[in-house]
Structure formats: structure tokens, C-alpha cells
Design a protein around this motif. Structure first.
Motif, PDB file in Angstrom:
ATOM      1  N   ALA A   9      10.218   7.653   0.414  1.00 54.45           N
ATOM      2  CA  ALA A   9      10.062   6.392   1.143  1.00 54.45           C
ATOM      3  C   ALA A   9      10.297   5.235   0.186  1.00 54.45           C
ATOM      4  O   ALA A   9       9.891   5.282  -0.980  1.00 54.45           O
ATOM      5  N   ILE A  66      13.447   6.008   5.010  1.00 57.74           N
ATOM      6  CA  ILE A  66      12.933   7.284   4.527  1.00 57.74           C
ATOM      7  C   ILE A  66      14.113   8.237   4.457  1.00 57.74           C
ATOM      8  O   ILE A  66      14.927   8.287   5.385  1.00 57.74           O
ATOM      9  N   HIS A  79      11.369   1.456  10.402  1.00 64.15           N
ATOM     10  CA  HIS A  79      10.327   0.563   9.901  1.00 64.15           C
ATOM     11  C   HIS A  79      10.862  -0.871   9.829  1.00 64.15           C
ATOM     12  O   HIS A  79      12.045  -1.098   9.563  1.00 64.15           O
ATOM     13  N   VAL A 111       8.377   0.853   3.172  1.00 67.38           N
ATOM     14  CA  VAL A 111       7.572   2.033   3.503  1.00 67.38           C
ATOM     15  C   VAL A 111       6.798   2.413   2.243  1.00 67.38           C
ATOM     16  O   VAL A 111       7.393   2.754   1.225  1.00 67.38           O
ATOM     17  N   CYS A 124       3.774   4.582   2.108  1.00 71.15           N
ATOM     18  CA  CYS A 124       3.013   5.827   2.023  1.00 71.15           C
ATOM     19  C   CYS A 124       3.483   6.811   3.084  1.00 71.15           C
ATOM     20  O   CYS A 124       4.030   6.419   4.125  1.00 71.15           O
ATOM     21  N   LEU A 125       3.268   8.092   2.799  1.00 79.91           N
ATOM     22  CA  LEU A 125       3.632   9.187   3.689  1.00 79.91           C
ATOM     23  C   LEU A 125       2.483  10.181   3.752  1.00 79.91           C
ATOM     24  O   LEU A 125       1.777  10.392   2.765  1.00 79.91           O
ATOM     25  N   SER A 171       4.192   7.734   8.465  1.00 76.85           N
ATOM     26  CA  SER A 171       4.574   6.817   7.389  1.00 76.85           C
ATOM     27  C   SER A 171       3.963   5.448   7.651  1.00 76.85           C
ATOM     28  O   SER A 171       3.786   5.034   8.807  1.00 76.85           O
TER      29      SER A 171
END
Length: 440
Positions: free
Chosen positions: A111, A117, A140, A144, A146-147, A157
Motif C-alpha cells: 500500500a 494497492i 482510495h 493508503v 495500513c492493511l 485497507s
């Protein structure tokens, strides 16, 4: 070229003149470092920017994410570069190896702040230096950050908004956060599935946000809806900076004022509060924030707070007022704030990485295991092995039911400095233990 360090077994101690941010009068270690298992050093070249995340893929590989818009897959045993994952147009903020990973299918998600992503095939032919990108996922509205993998075929995400994806990168749902009261991006996500299926999200805000994932059967395929439910108010007094899972029943969050809250996943209520700083700070900042929470055996909580760390038992050990009492404490473990920690269970050591350019190893020199003991150790379940290792680290024996201490060492104990890894030229952002033989 930006180099980072991979430490392995054998050789001798590094030159302490590499530590340039001040003189440490609190902790000393002998030059030969007899308890330090890491002494050979390899410089892993490939990144041109700061590496801020390292994740284990399997027993033989790990991946690093950098500000140079690249992710690189490395061989854990040799330190050799296997793949360079290029294509992002901004910093790679997060990497997520998808589970399960096998010879038939091994996928990785990256990300980026470019709002995309990327899905990578890690079983591609290693003769090619560039990794194979299966798809570029868009949707998004901003970076981005965090996953989180919620199930075998569902990934969440977070950033300015929160999205759901399937394993092939198809968007299942998107939740627009622009109308919520918090005015910052999501930096951490955690799965909730004990009471209902959903996620809890943390941002630079005082309250956690809860989202439900509702499944709506359709004619041809199921439809999922990600929906904001509520904030968990009246909890932290300062912004939340980290979020971690303890078990299926509990999770923890840490904030800028040195406070950790233990939450129930069933009731979504805070059931215990850990004041890592006493007295509570008047002004909050890098020296007071909880930067990292490490959990061992679904019970023992290691908290990096400012320049030091504390160890708690989430089940027991309370003072006369009912407040959690630390099993171990070291408020001046480094000259600068600790950024991350790893617990070496086979050796009963804690490794702390810091902005002072160093990695330090902590433990009880009277409880260290010999190399022959480590190599011949019979595998146990993770919980019991974690408990035994923490007991060796603390130098005490704990009752598995009530957590009562048996033995004479007073609480909280102060772990001994057993070794230092000093060859970094800048702050150490993150560390990862690669089994018994190496540390990156």
C-alpha cells in the motif's frame, strides 16, 4: 545507496564509537558481549530511502517497505535480494503477506501514499529481478496507510477512507470517512470477530472507531457493506498512536500520554488501564508516547514508552488500588525513544530498536539458554512456550492460573543489558528476528 543491517551469528563486538548521539551513563556492556548472539554483520543494499516496515513472508523470506517507493523481498538465511517490487509512485506505507502462503499461491499486498494497492505474486520465477504485479488496485481517495487481512479472501485497507477487497483485488465496499468528526487518516486496523464481524480503526484521534461488515446475499454473488457504527468515547485522553491484538477476546491501544487500555472484543469496553508513566505527564510528545505494544503468549504485554519499556501481565499483578503493576520496568533503556521491539523466545531476550541508532538486547543473564539447549528444544504450543520464555526473561516463576509470583526477585525487576548492535548510521525504525540465527 541507503544500506541497512542484517545481523547473524559468530564474530565479535562492534566499535562503540558508532554511537554518536550522546554518552549513555545508565547501561554498560562488556566489549566481548558474551551473551550477544549477533555479531556478524551484512549490509543489505537496495533501498535509497528510509525503511519503515519489515514483515516475515515465510520461514525463508521477508519483505521491506521504504520511502523510495520500493518493496524488496529478501532471503532470510543469506540476506540476498530476491525481488524488487517496483511500480508505486509514492512511499510504500505498508506491506501485507497474504495467508495462506504455499507453493501453489503466495501473494503480497503493498500500500502506498500514491493511493494504490498492488498485488504481487511471490512465486514468480526468481531469475527475474522485478516482482510480478498481478493487479493495481485503485479506489482510495488518498494515501493508503495500513492493511489487515480479515479472512482468507477479505482484506481491509485504511487511510482517508476504509475499503474492503477480495484476494484478487476486487473492491467489495468503501466507507467514506469525510463526514466523521476525526480529521486524520486511519493508521491502524484490527479485526473484530468474537461478537460480530467488523474492524476497529485508530487514527490520530482520542477515540477508536468501530465499523461493521454486513453480508447481503445477492442473486449471483454476496455483497458486503462496510459501515461506521460508533466511536469508543471516554477512553483515551490523548491521541491514539498504536493498536494491537492480544487474543480473540482482547485488544490493546496506546496513546501519547503513556496510557494503554485493555479492551474486550465482546463488549467493546475498556476493562483495564495501564499507566506506564507515573506521575502522568503534563506535556505529551515523543518522550511519553506508546510507540509499540508487543504481546507474547496472549498474556504478556511489552510496552515501548518514550526511551524505556515496561512488561505487564494482562491477567494479574495489581497493586493495592487495583491498578496493573509492571513485572519489569526500564525507563531509560535508550538515549532516544524506542521505535519497535522483538522478543526472542528461544533465547528469552528482548530486542529494542531506537532513534539513538542502536538495537539493544535485554534479559536475565542467570536464565540464558545455551546454544545446545536452543537447538535441541522440543516445540511446544505458542502460549506455553511464550510463558516459559517470559519467566526466564523475568527470572521468576508465574502461576498460569492466577499469575501469582513465586520466588524471591522483587517486582518490578530491571532487565540486564546483554548486548548492543551499533552499526546503524541513523535511527532504527523497525526490527525483525529471523529465527535463532539472524536479526534485520
Amino acid at each position: 545507496m541507503w544500506n541497512w543491517r542484517w545481523f547473524g551469528n559468530s564474530a565479535k563486538s562492534p566499535d562503540k564509537t558508532a554511537h554518536k548521539k550522546g554518552e549513555d551513563t545508565h547501561h554498560q556492556v562488556t566489549d566481548d558481549q558474551p551473551h550477544n548472539p549477533y555479531s556478524e554483520v551484512r549490509f543489505l543494499s537496495g533501498h535509497t530511502g528510509t525503511v519503515h516496515q519489515i514483515a516475515r513472508i515465510d520461514k525463508h523470506r521477508f519483505v521491506s517497505a521504504s520511502d523510495d517507493s520500493l518493496a524488496i523481498v529478501w532471503d532470510s538465511e543469506t540476506g540476498c535480494r530476491l525481488f524488487t517490487l517496483a511500480g508505486h509512485r509514492g512511499r510504500v506505507m505498508c506491506v501485507l503477506p497474504l495467508q495462506p502462503c504455499s507453493q501453489e499461491s503466495c501473494l503480497l499486498m503493498t500500500a502506498s501514499e500514491d493511493g494504490t494497492i498492488r498485488l504481487w505474486d511471490l512465486n514468480a520465477d526468481e531469475r527475474f529481478e522485478e516482482g510480478l504485479c498481478q493487479s493495481v488496485v485503485t479506489g482510495h481517495g488518498g494515501p493508503v496507510k495500513c492493511l489487515a487481512q480479515l479472512s482468507q479472501d477479505m482484506i481491509c485497507s485504511g487511510g482517508s477512507d476504509i475499503c474492503l477487497w477480495n484476494r484478487s483485488g476486487r473492491q467489495l465496499s468503501r466507507c467514506d470517512r469525510s463526514r466523521l468528526e476525526e480529521n486524520s487518516d486511519v493508521h491502524s486496523l484490527l479485526k473484530l470477530d468474537s461478537r460480530h464481524f467488523g474492524v476497529v480503526a485508530a487514527s490520530d484521534y482520542k477515540s477508536l472507531a468501530v465499523y461493521d461488515i454486513n453480508k447481503k446475499p445477492m442473486m449471483e454473488t454476496d455483497r458486503y457493506e462496510l459501515q461506521f457504527v460508533r466511536y469508543l468515547y471516554n477512553s483515551h485522553k490523548e491521541n491514539i498512536c498504536c493498536l494491537t491484538s492480544i487474543s480473540i477476546n482482547f485488544f490493546a491501544s496506546g496513546s501519547y500520554d503513556g496510557v494503554i487500555l485493555l479492551w474486550s472484543t465482546n463488549t467493546l469496553s475498556a476493562i483495564k488501564i495501564f499507566h506506564c508513566l507515573n506521575p502522568s505527564p503534563v506535556v505529551c510528545g515523543p518522550s511519553t508516547m506508546i510507540r509499540h505494544i508487543l504481546v507474547i503468549g496472549e498474556r504478556y504485554l511489552f510496552a515501548a514508552v518514550g526511551n524505556g519499556f515496561k512488561v505487564y501481565d494482562v491477567i494479574a499483578y495489581e497493586d493495592s488500588h487495583g491498578h496493573p503493576k509492571p513485572l519489569a520496568s526500564n525507563t531509560n533503556a535508550h538515549l532516544q525513544p524506542i521505535t519497535s521491539m522483538e522478543f526472542l523466545e528461544d533465547r528469552a531476550m528482548l530486542a529494542t530498536a531506537s532513534e539513538d541508532n542502536t538495537i539493544r538486547l535485554w534479559g536475565n543473564p542467570n536464565k540464558l539458554k545455551r546454544e545446545s539447549d536452543i537447538s535441541s528444544q522440543v516445540p511446544e504450543n505458542h502460549s506455553s512456550q511464550g510463558k516459559a520464555s517470559v519467566e526466564d526473561f523475568l527470572g521468576i516463576e508465574l502461576n498460569p492460573q492466577r499469575g501469582r509470583r513465586r520466588g524471591t526477585p522483587p517486582l518490578p525487576m530491571v532487565p540486564s543489558l546483554l548486548g548492543e548492535l551499533l552499526l546503524h548510521s541513523d535511527s532504527v525504525k523497525v526490527g525483525l528476528t529471523l529465527g535463532d540465527e539472524a536479526w534485520a
